[in-house]
Design a protein around this motif. Structure first.
Motif, short mmCIF file in Angstrom:
data_model
loop_
_atom_site.label_atom_id
_atom_site.label_comp_id
_atom_site.label_asym_id
_atom_site.label_seq_id
_atom_site.Cartn_x
_atom_site.Cartn_y
_atom_site.Cartn_z
N TYR A 42 0.85 -1.19 0.00
CA TYR A 42 0.00 0.00 0.00
C TYR A 42 0.89 1.25 0.00
CZ TYR A 42 -3.79 -3.26 0.93
OH TYR A 42 -4.67 -4.29 0.85
N GLY A 43 0.31 2.42 0.21
CA GLY A 43 1.11 3.65 0.19
C GLY A 43 1.67 3.93 -1.19
N SER A 44 2.89 4.45 -1.24
CA SER A 44 3.52 4.83 -2.51
C SER A 44 3.77 3.61 -3.40
CB SER A 44 4.84 5.55 -2.24
OG SER A 44 5.72 4.73 -1.48
N LEU A 45 3.95 2.46 -2.78
CA LEU A 45 4.21 1.24 -3.55
C LEU A 45 3.01 0.86 -4.42
CD1 LEU A 45 6.38 -0.96 -3.95
CD2 LEU A 45 5.23 -2.29 -2.18
N GLN A 46 1.81 1.16 -3.95
CA GLN A 46 0.62 0.84 -4.71
C GLN A 46 0.54 1.67 -5.99
OE1 GLN A 46 -2.97 0.97 -2.38
NE2 GLN A 46 -4.07 -0.35 -3.79
N LYS A 47 1.01 2.92 -5.93
CA LYS A 47 1.03 3.76 -7.12
C LYS A 47 2.00 3.19 -8.17
CE LYS A 47 0.01 7.94 -4.47
NZ LYS A 47 0.51 9.28 -4.05
N ILE A 48 3.14 2.70 -7.70
CA ILE A 48 4.12 2.09 -8.61
C ILE A 48 3.54 0.81 -9.22
CG2 ILE A 48 6.40 1.01 -8.72
CD1 ILE A 48 7.22 2.88 -6.39
N LEU A 49 2.82 0.05 -8.39
CA LEU A 49 2.19 -1.19 -8.85
C LEU A 49 1.17 -0.90 -9.95
CD1 LEU A 49 1.65 -4.23 -8.55
CD2 LEU A 49 0.01 -3.67 -6.75
N HIS A 50 0.38 0.13 -9.76
CA HIS A 50 -0.62 0.50 -10.76
C HIS A 50 0.04 0.85 -12.09
CE1 HIS A 50 -3.47 3.09 -12.92
NE2 HIS A 50 -4.43 2.47 -12.26
N LYS A 51 1.13 1.60 -12.02
CA LYS A 51 1.84 1.98 -13.25
C LYS A 51 2.44 0.75 -13.93
CE LYS A 51 5.41 5.09 -15.05
NZ LYS A 51 4.52 5.52 -16.13
N GLY A 52 2.98 -0.17 -13.11
CA GLY A 52 3.56 -1.39 -13.67
C GLY A 52 2.54 -2.24 -14.39
N LEU A 53 1.36 -2.39 -13.80
CA LEU A 53 0.31 -3.17 -14.44
C LEU A 53 -0.14 -2.52 -15.74
CD1 LEU A 53 -1.86 -4.16 -11.33
CD2 LEU A 53 -0.52 -5.70 -12.76
N SER A 54 -0.19 -1.19 -15.74
CA SER A 54 -0.57 -0.48 -16.97
C SER A 54 0.47 -0.68 -18.06
CB SER A 54 -0.73 1.02 -16.68
OG SER A 54 -1.74 1.26 -15.72
N GLU A 55 1.74 -0.67 -17.67
CA GLU A 55 2.83 -0.80 -18.65
C GLU A 55 2.85 -2.17 -19.32
OE1 GLU A 55 5.08 1.35 -19.83
OE2 GLU A 55 4.11 2.97 -18.71
N ILE A 56 2.46 -3.22 -18.57
CA ILE A 56 2.48 -4.56 -19.17
C ILE A 56 1.18 -4.88 -19.91
CG2 ILE A 56 4.09 -5.43 -17.44
CD1 ILE A 56 1.72 -6.93 -16.16
N GLY A 57 0.29 -3.89 -19.96
CA GLY A 57 -0.95 -4.06 -20.71
C GLY A 57 -2.04 -4.80 -19.99
N PHE A 58 -2.03 -4.76 -18.67
CA PHE A 58 -3.09 -5.44 -17.92
C PHE A 58 -4.43 -4.77 -18.21
CE2 PHE A 58 -5.93 -6.09 -14.37
CZ PHE A 58 -5.78 -7.44 -14.10
N ASN A 59 -5.45 -5.60 -18.47
CA ASN A 59 -6.78 -5.07 -18.76
C ASN A 59 -7.83 -6.10 -18.38
OD1 ASN A 59 -7.05 -6.94 -21.03
ND2 ASN A 59 -5.60 -5.57 -22.10
N LYS A 60 -9.07 -5.80 -18.72
CA LYS A 60 -10.18 -6.67 -18.33
C LYS A 60 -10.13 -8.03 -19.02
CE LYS A 60 -13.52 -3.08 -17.10
NZ LYS A 60 -14.86 -2.51 -17.38
N ASN A 61 -9.36 -8.14 -20.12
CA ASN A 61 -9.26 -9.41 -20.83
C ASN A 61 -8.36 -10.40 -20.12
OD1 ASN A 61 -10.93 -8.54 -22.96
ND2 ASN A 61 -9.20 -7.49 -23.92
N THR A 62 -7.59 -9.93 -19.14
CA THR A 62 -6.75 -10.82 -18.35
C THR A 62 -7.65 -11.56 -17.37
OG1 THR A 62 -4.94 -9.22 -18.48
CG2 THR A 62 -4.75 -10.96 -16.84
N ASP A 63 -7.68 -12.89 -17.48
CA ASP A 63 -8.62 -13.64 -16.65
C ASP A 63 -7.96 -14.42 -15.52
OD1 ASP A 63 -7.38 -15.48 -18.21
OD2 ASP A 63 -9.19 -16.37 -19.05
#
Length: 205
Positions: A108-129
């Motif tokens: 949580y905290g600042s690490l969660q912001k980094i995690l969100h950016k990382g998931l966006s960079e690898i193309g995570f989306n609703k199609n990931t099941d």
């Protein structure tokens, strides 16, 4: 033809005064009747407003002021000792709980912001099941996937530290999320014996 009032000015005054007093009495009665209703609406509005920014349960438990002052300086809520990760801290920072070691932010905290950016960079989306997470922490990745990416993907989480798993469940209430599976195991042993595939339509995650 028009009907003319034959009374004098005094009669008009009595009529006007009578209507005025009737209106005032009626208004006072309505005010007395509506007062508890208006008060109830105000209370509900305040509770909804507070619940939007703060957890009502925390207000009742007396943590309301802590949440406010946590925007100025952090509050230590709990300490845990892990045989694997050493001293673990539950802190209140900017109105939210974080899991930290004595040296760094763990979850949580600042690490969660980094995690969100990382998931966006690898193309995570609703199609990931299906998602595999090696290292549970406080489980902030679950919250990020569910609430920020609006995904109901199946999430399998592996962690070697039973204390971390306990903290994630009891402190951060990750069991409120559905479609997850927590496995207490060493990640390397898990990978050696895992026959499942975790992938999105475009790439593995």
């Amino acid at each position: 033809c028009t009907r003319k009032w034959r009374g004098n000015k005094t009669s008009w005054a009595y009529i006007a005064y009578g209507r005025y007093t009737f209106a005032v009495r009626h208004a006072l009665k309505m005010r007395t009747f509506l007062k508890p209703i208006v008060l109830s609406i105000k209370i509900k509005f305040v509770l909804v407003l507070l619940n939007h920014f703060f957890n009502i349960n925390d207000i009742i438990r007396g943590n309301f002021m802590k949440r406010i002052f946590s925007y100025i300086f952090p509050f230590r809520l709990n300490n845990y000792t892990s045989k694997i990760n050493g001293l673990l801290e539950i802190n209140l920072i900017n109105g939210r709980k974080t899991l930290d070691t004595h040296r760094s932010n763990y979850s949580y905290g600042s690490l969660q912001k980094i995690l969100h950016k990382g998931l966006s960079e690898i193309g995570f989306n609703k199609n990931t099941d299906r998602v595999l997470v090696l290292g549970l922490g406080g489980g902030c990745i679950i919250q990020t996937i569910r609430e920020e990416f609006n995904s109901n993907a199946y999430i399998e989480l592996v962690d070697i530290d039973s204390e971390i798993i306990s903290i994630a469940i009891n402190e951060f209430e990750i069991n409120r999320f559905e479609n997850i599976n927590i496995i207490h195991s060493d990640a390397s042993n898990y990978l050696k014996n895992c026959n499942d595939t975790f992938r999105s339509e475009e790439r593995r995650v």
